[in-house]
Each structure stands twice: as structure tokens, then as C-alpha cells.
Design an enzyme around this catalytic site. Structure first.
Site, mmCIF file in Angstrom:
data_model
loop_
_atom_site.group_PDB
_atom_site.id
_atom_site.type_symbol
_atom_site.label_atom_id
_atom_site.label_comp_id
_atom_site.label_asym_id
_atom_site.label_seq_id
_atom_site.Cartn_x
_atom_site.Cartn_y
_atom_site.Cartn_z
ATOM 1 N N ARG A 1 0.827 -1.200 0.000
ATOM 2 C CA ARG A 1 0.000 0.000 0.000
ATOM 3 C C ARG A 1 0.859 1.246 0.000
ATOM 4 O O ARG A 1 1.965 1.261 0.513
ATOM 5 C CB ARG A 1 -0.883 0.044 1.256
ATOM 6 C CG ARG A 1 -2.028 -0.933 1.274
ATOM 7 C CD ARG A 1 -3.112 -0.611 0.261
ATOM 8 N NE ARG A 1 -3.444 0.796 0.181
ATOM 9 C CZ ARG A 1 -4.392 1.406 0.868
ATOM 10 N NH1 ARG A 1 -5.141 0.745 1.711
ATOM 11 N NH2 ARG A 1 -4.619 2.700 0.701
ATOM 12 N N TYR B 1 3.795 5.985 2.743
ATOM 13 C CA TYR B 1 2.827 7.074 2.882
ATOM 14 C C TYR B 1 3.589 8.385 2.888
ATOM 15 O O TYR B 1 4.481 8.584 3.717
ATOM 16 C CB TYR B 1 2.009 6.894 4.167
ATOM 17 C CG TYR B 1 1.091 5.703 4.068
ATOM 18 C CD1 TYR B 1 -0.207 5.855 3.625
ATOM 19 C CD2 TYR B 1 1.550 4.411 4.361
ATOM 20 C CE1 TYR B 1 -1.052 4.755 3.488
ATOM 21 C CE2 TYR B 1 0.718 3.313 4.222
ATOM 22 C CZ TYR B 1 -0.579 3.497 3.785
ATOM 23 O OH TYR B 1 -1.394 2.415 3.633
ATOM 24 N N CYS C 1 -7.603 2.290 -12.560
ATOM 25 C CA CYS C 1 -7.919 3.473 -11.760
ATOM 26 C C CYS C 1 -9.380 3.423 -11.321
ATOM 27 O O CYS C 1 -10.235 2.922 -12.054
ATOM 28 C CB CYS C 1 -7.706 4.748 -12.563
ATOM 29 S SG CYS C 1 -5.990 5.148 -12.895
#
Length: 122
Positions: A7, A108, A75
Site C-alpha cells: 500500500r 505514505y 484506476c
């Protein structure tokens, strides 16, 4: 060899094509570098954006990167939860790897560090 999900997320300041494309490249490069992977290791990449980012498809930036033209990309819009982080691009990179889930490094950046402070590096 296992398939693992990696992620990542990043925010942009404005809904404009170049900042969205540049942020997408920065995020993907961060994931690739942190995990020592190459495009041939990638099963697919799922990209979401918040509804306030409609100036371009982030996948355009990935397709333009050397070696990424054959990687399946998709997407979609992020779920529009009231009060959620704005102007955010998220990636779910599915990779073939020998790494365990504990060894995978999620990335992140920018304002998206607030999404997972437990995983975001300073």
C-alpha cells in the site's frame, strides 16, 4: 513465491495534471525502492483517487515509466467518506515476492502520512 499487496498514498496540493502525475511517480518510485522490486515482479497496480482529483488519470504516469508499459493498471474513485483526506492518490501494488507481510514496506507521503502513522516514515 507469494503475491503480496503493498500500500501507498500521497496527497497533492492542487487538482492539476502535472502535480497528479508527478506525485504518482514519486509514490510508485518510493514503493519500488523501499521494497527492491522491478516491473517484472508486479502482478498489477490498483490506483484510486479522491473525487476532487479529476484532472488526469494517475495511471498515465505509471505507463510512461520505463518498463511499466505491460503492467496491468486500474484506476477508480476512492469511497467518498465525509471528512476523509482530500486530494489523495492511493496505490495497491500486487507483487510476486519472497518477502513476508512483515517485511513489506508500505509508503505514505505528504499529507497521506496521517492515514497510517504507524507505517509512515518520518
Amino acid at each position: 513465491m507469494n503475491v503480496r499487496g503493498i500500500r501507498g498514498a500521497i496527497t497533492v496540493d492542487v487538482n492539476e495534471e502535472q502535480p497528479i502525475l508527478q506525485a504518482t511517480v514519486e509514490l510508485l518510485n518510493g514503493i519500488v525502492n523501499a521494497n527492491g522490486i522491478v516491473p517484472g515482479d508486479i502482478a498489477s497496480v490498483f490506483v484510486t483517487v479522491t473525487g476532487d482529483l479529476d484532472a488526469t488519470f494517475p495511471a498515465r504516469a505509471i505507463r510512461a515509466m520505463a518498463g511499466w508499459d505491460l503492467v496491468p493498471l486500474m484506476c477508480a474513485l476512492e469511497v467518498p467518506v465525509k471528512g476523509s483526506l482530500a486530494k489523495c492518490i492511493r496505490l495497491m501494488v500486487l507483487v510476486n515476492t519472497e518477502k513476508t507481510q512483515e517485511q513489506v514496506e508500505h509508503v505514505y507521503l505528504a499529507g497521506a502520512k496521517a492515514l497510517r502513522p504507524d507505517l509512515a516514515k518520518a
